[in-house]
Design an enzyme around this catalytic site. Structure first.
Site, PDB file in Angstrom:
ATOM      1  CB  SER A 133     -63.668  79.406 -56.097  1.00 47.06           C
ATOM      2  OG  SER A 133     -63.990  80.637 -56.730  1.00 47.06           O
ATOM      3  CE  LYS A 187     -60.233  79.408 -55.062  1.00 46.80           C
ATOM      4  NZ  LYS A 187     -59.447  80.473 -54.563  1.00 46.80           N
ATOM      5  CG  HIS A 190     -61.022  79.161 -60.213  1.00 48.03           C
ATOM      6  ND1 HIS A 190     -60.942  80.275 -59.401  1.00 48.03           N
ATOM      7  CD2 HIS A 190     -62.323  79.022 -60.534  1.00 48.03           C
ATOM      8  CE1 HIS A 190     -62.156  80.786 -59.251  1.00 48.03           C
ATOM      9  NE2 HIS A 190     -63.004  80.046 -59.918  1.00 48.03           N
ATOM     10  CG  ASN A 191     -57.999  82.162 -57.455  1.00 49.26           C
ATOM     11  OD1 ASN A 191     -58.964  81.413 -57.572  1.00 49.26           O
ATOM     12  ND2 ASN A 191     -57.686  82.751 -56.323  1.00 49.26           N
ATOM     13  CD  GLU A 194     -61.279  85.347 -59.375  1.00 50.19           C
ATOM     14  OE1 GLU A 194     -61.513  84.177 -58.993  1.00 50.19           O
ATOM     15  OE2 GLU A 194     -61.012  86.267 -58.585  1.00 50.19           O
TER      16      GLU A 194
HETATM   17  P1  NBP Z   1     -58.239  85.529 -43.160  1.00 50.10           P
HETATM   18  O1  NBP Z   1     -57.402  85.064 -44.284  1.00 50.10           O
HETATM   19  O2  NBP Z   1     -58.363  86.978 -42.918  1.00 50.10           O
HETATM   20  O3  NBP Z   1     -57.699  84.824 -41.819  1.00 50.10           O
HETATM   21  C1  NBP Z   1     -58.259  85.138 -40.562  1.00 50.10           C
HETATM   22  C2  NBP Z   1     -58.358  83.883 -39.709  1.00 50.10           C
HETATM   23  O4  NBP Z   1     -57.061  83.292 -39.522  1.00 50.10           O
HETATM   24  C3  NBP Z   1     -58.884  84.197 -38.319  1.00 50.10           C
HETATM   25  O5  NBP Z   1     -59.726  83.152 -37.913  1.00 50.10           O
HETATM   26  C4  NBP Z   1     -57.603  84.257 -37.493  1.00 50.10           C
HETATM   27  O6  NBP Z   1     -57.803  84.023 -36.116  1.00 50.10           O
HETATM   28  C5  NBP Z   1     -56.846  83.128 -38.114  1.00 50.10           C
HETATM   29  N1  NBP Z   1     -55.422  83.099 -37.801  1.00 50.10           N
HETATM   30  C6  NBP Z   1     -54.418  83.933 -38.166  1.00 50.10           C
HETATM   31 BR1  NBP Z   1     -54.649  85.466 -39.133  1.00 50.10          BR
HETATM   32  N2  NBP Z   1     -53.220  83.590 -37.691  1.00 50.10           N
HETATM   33  C7  NBP Z   1     -53.453  82.472 -36.982  1.00 50.10           C
HETATM   34  C8  NBP Z   1     -52.607  81.626 -36.240  1.00 50.10           C
HETATM   35  N3  NBP Z   1     -51.293  81.830 -36.175  1.00 50.10           N
HETATM   36  N4  NBP Z   1     -53.176  80.576 -35.604  1.00 50.10           N
HETATM   37  C9  NBP Z   1     -54.495  80.355 -35.674  1.00 50.10           C
HETATM   38  N5  NBP Z   1     -55.347  81.117 -36.371  1.00 50.10           N
HETATM   39  C10 NBP Z   1     -54.834  82.166 -37.032  1.00 50.10           C
HETATM   40  O7  NBP Z   1     -59.732  84.900 -43.256  1.00 50.10           O
HETATM   41  P2  NBP Z   1     -60.696  84.708 -44.514  1.00 50.10           P
HETATM   42  O8  NBP Z   1     -60.739  85.910 -45.381  1.00 50.10           O
HETATM   43  O9  NBP Z   1     -61.954  84.171 -43.948  1.00 50.10           O
HETATM   44  O10 NBP Z   1     -59.984  83.572 -45.377  1.00 50.10           O
HETATM   45  C11 NBP Z   1     -59.691  82.301 -44.838  1.00 50.10           C
HETATM   46  C12 NBP Z   1     -58.930  81.492 -45.864  1.00 50.10           C
HETATM   47  O11 NBP Z   1     -59.765  81.305 -47.006  1.00 50.10           O
HETATM   48  C13 NBP Z   1     -57.663  82.167 -46.381  1.00 50.10           C
HETATM   49  O12 NBP Z   1     -56.669  81.214 -46.615  1.00 50.10           O
HETATM   50  C14 NBP Z   1     -58.107  82.796 -47.671  1.00 50.10           C
HETATM   51  O13 NBP Z   1     -57.029  82.982 -48.577  1.00 50.10           O
HETATM   52  C15 NBP Z   1     -59.092  81.764 -48.167  1.00 50.10           C
HETATM   53  N6  NBP Z   1     -60.096  82.249 -49.113  1.00 50.10           N
HETATM   54  C16 NBP Z   1     -60.657  83.454 -48.975  1.00 50.10           C
HETATM   55  C17 NBP Z   1     -61.620  83.882 -49.883  1.00 50.10           C
HETATM   56  C18 NBP Z   1     -62.283  85.201 -49.732  1.00 50.10           C
HETATM   57  O14 NBP Z   1     -63.072  85.565 -50.623  1.00 50.10           O
HETATM   58  N7  NBP Z   1     -62.028  85.957 -48.659  1.00 50.10           N
HETATM   59  C19 NBP Z   1     -62.019  83.053 -50.921  1.00 50.10           C
HETATM   60  C20 NBP Z   1     -61.457  81.804 -51.002  1.00 50.10           C
HETATM   61  C21 NBP Z   1     -60.502  81.410 -50.105  1.00 50.10           C
HETATM   62  P3  NBP Z   1     -58.080  85.263 -35.125  1.00 50.10           P
HETATM   63  O15 NBP Z   1     -59.530  85.562 -35.265  1.00 50.10           O
HETATM   64  O16 NBP Z   1     -57.729  84.725 -33.788  1.00 50.10           O
HETATM   65  O17 NBP Z   1     -57.203  86.392 -35.554  1.00 50.10           O
END
Ligand code: NBP
Length: 481
Positions: A133, A187, A190-191, A194
């Site tokens: 988080s 987690k 936690h959400n 939130e």
């Molecule tokens: P995203 O959730 O938007 O995912 C994008 C990533 O996933 C890119 O690297 C993309 O590769 C890859 N990807 C996908 Br889409 N399909 C794929 C596949 N079939 N095989 C391999 N790679 C694949 O990214 P994020 O917002 O950075 O979040 C990442 C994780 O962290 C998520 O699970 C999210 O729920 C979690 N999270 C996010 C936050 C936040 O604040 N954003 C906070 C806490 C946790 P590509 O570049 O080749 O398309």
């Protein structure tokens, strides 16, 4: 700097917002980080913009990525939750060796993590579902990390994760949570908390705006003031900042030009679904999830504009007193939301035999994460004093805080009702509190009804055993044992 030797202590695959920031965080903490992304463009973009943050190993294929890692290999997956995560795990597992560690840092559903952990264990791999988080900023500068999975893997992984986590009083906001899906479960809760916290802040804002007629700037000042007291928290702090923001296009407060329809990605909904399965009344979280859903029902809301309000009361005239009442109502409702969340954690721990320690969670939520707040120190202390607390509300500090707030809380909820201002989370938290402390609930009548139409039986206050009344016969009572 990029090299191609097998010297990386950690690999990160999935280099979107979260993954690239966590990779940079590891590198800044002195680790050599192997980088991988499905499309290599993201890897190159990260190296071009931030290659000087530390030591990175650029890779294109999974084989190259796995080959760049020191053994036991540690790979953090930061891809989209769901099918993408399964696809990446499968690919990695094919290239890794027994004893290696796969960490899923995405927002996985904890039951998926339980399934994945078992599947990987059967292949000799350690699978760690880690809740992370803190959003983008936390990922770079120190998130709260909630790793589950085998205890042994934490021995190798813990020092790395603790070094990149936020620190409060020198204590890392990261600890081993428990087996398999427990990290993602906490987690998720936690959400959920939130969601409740944000809804309660939203209701306080609504009352300050519509019951007291304050403008966004004035309300920002109220929140800034609250942030120097017992409500001090990241969410209250950013609330003031959002309310202070002026829209460049119109010159209006930004909050007044943002469409009032809240979106959600699903972790709040998961929390409520899980709570329903576990039989835990997380009413504050549920109201928050439903409030977002209602706000998003734009066509229905539009159609309902102009429905009669009935006779409304006069607005409060003592602004200072009512503002203080709202502050106290917010604090009391927040205590209820956390109490309910911790109840859910206790129930999950029992259901899945996880042996979770609520005090540890309060400790690691003090920094890095979205719900970080001064008040988590009090929760930590409450569980230190009594690890078997029946409810957080019953810890002496919180009991006293609620008892001090309860008159204000009632004034705020009744004023909101009389002014026609919706306060679902304030009101349901107060009802929860009243239900919890009630000597006798109407559930006795419910049991009578259930026995009448379904012969579901009931217990008596003055005798052991189960009983049934012959409702369609002579209405005498019989033992149902
Ligand atoms: P995203 O959730 O938007 O995912 C994008 C990533 O996933 C890119 O690297 C993309 O590769 C890859 N990807 C996908 Br889409 N399909 C794929 C596949 N079939 N095989 C391999 N790679 C694949 O990214 P994020 O917002 O950075 O979040 C990442 C994780 O962290 C998520 O699970 C999210 O729920 C979690 N999270 C996010 C936050 C936040 O604040 N954003 C906070 C806490 C946790 P590509 O570049 O080749 O398309």
């Amino acid at each position: 700097m990029a090299s191609s030797t097998a010297t990386a202590q950690i690999g990160v695959t999935g280099l979107a917002v979260m993954g690239s920031n966590i990779a940079r965080n590891f590198a800044r903490n002195g680790y050599t980080v192997a980088l991988h992304n499905r499309s290599v463009a993201k890897t190159d973009a990260l190296l071009a913009a931030h290659g000087n943050d530390g030591s990175f190993v650029r890779t294109e294929t999974i084989e190259e990525f796995v080959g760049a890692l020191e053994k036991p290999r540690r790979v953090l997956i930061m891809v989209k939750a769901g099918e993408a995560t399964d696809a990446v795990i499968e690919e990695l597992a094919g290239a890794m060796e027994p004893g290696d560690i796969i960490i899923d840092g995405g927002n996985a559903l904890y039951t998926d993590t339980i399934r994945r952990e078992a599947a990987m264990a059967a292949r000799g791999l350690n699978f760690v579902g880690a809740g992370i988080s803190g959003g983008e900023e936390g990922a770079l500068n120190g998130p709260a990390i909630m790793p589950g999975g085998p205890k042994e893997s934490y021995e190798s992984l813990g020092p790395l994760l603790e070094s990149i986590a936020a620190k409060v009083d020198g204590v890392p906001c990261c600890t081993h949570i428990g087996p398999d899906g427990s990290g993602h479960f906490v987690k998720m809760v936690h959400n959920g908390i939130e969601y409740a916290d944000m809804q309660l802040i939203g209701e306080a804002y609504h009352l300050l705006r519509d019951a007291l007629g304050l403008g966004a700037g004035e309300i920002a000042d109220v929140f800034t003031g609250w942030n120097s007291g017992e409500l001090e928290s990241y969410l209250v702090e950013i609330t003031a900042q959002v309310l202070q923001q002026t829209d460049a296009k119109t010159g209006q407060p930004l909050v007044d030009v943002i469409v009032d329809a809240a979106e959600q990605k699903g972790t709040g909904r998961w929390t409520v679904k899980s709570a329903l399965d576990l039989g835990v009344p997380v009413t504050g979280i549920a109201e928050a999830v439903f409030a977002r859903a209602l706000s998003g029902s734009r066509a229905q809301r539009k159609a309902a504009q102009g429905l009669a309000s009935g006779t409304l009361a006069e607005k409060p005239t003592d602004t200072a007193q009512f503002t203080e009442d709202i502050r106290r109502a917010l604090y009391a409702s927040k205590i209820v939301a956390y109490a309910q969340g911790f109840d859910q954690i206790a129930a999950g721990s029992t259901e899945y035999d996880w042996d979770l320690h609520p005090g540890d969670l309060a400790t690691i939520w003090r920094g890095g994460c979205i719900i970080r707040a001064r008040f988590l120190d009090r929760i930590k202390e409450a569980y230190e004093q009594n690890p078997a607390l029946p409810s957080l509300i019953l810890a002496p500090y919180f009991r006293e805080a609620i008892e001090e707030a309860v008159d204000s809380w009632r004034r705020v909820v009744s004023a909101a009702v009389r002014l026609g201002i919706p306060v679902p989370a304030f009101a349901s938290s107060l009802s929860y509190y009243d239900a919890l402390r009630a000597e006798r609930l109407p559930a006795a009548l419910t049991q009578g009804q259930r026995d009448y139409f379904g012969a579901h039986t009931y217990e008596r206050t003055d005798a052991e055993g189960k009983f049934h009344t012959l409702w369609s016969g002579d209405r005498s009572e019989v033992s149902a044992e």
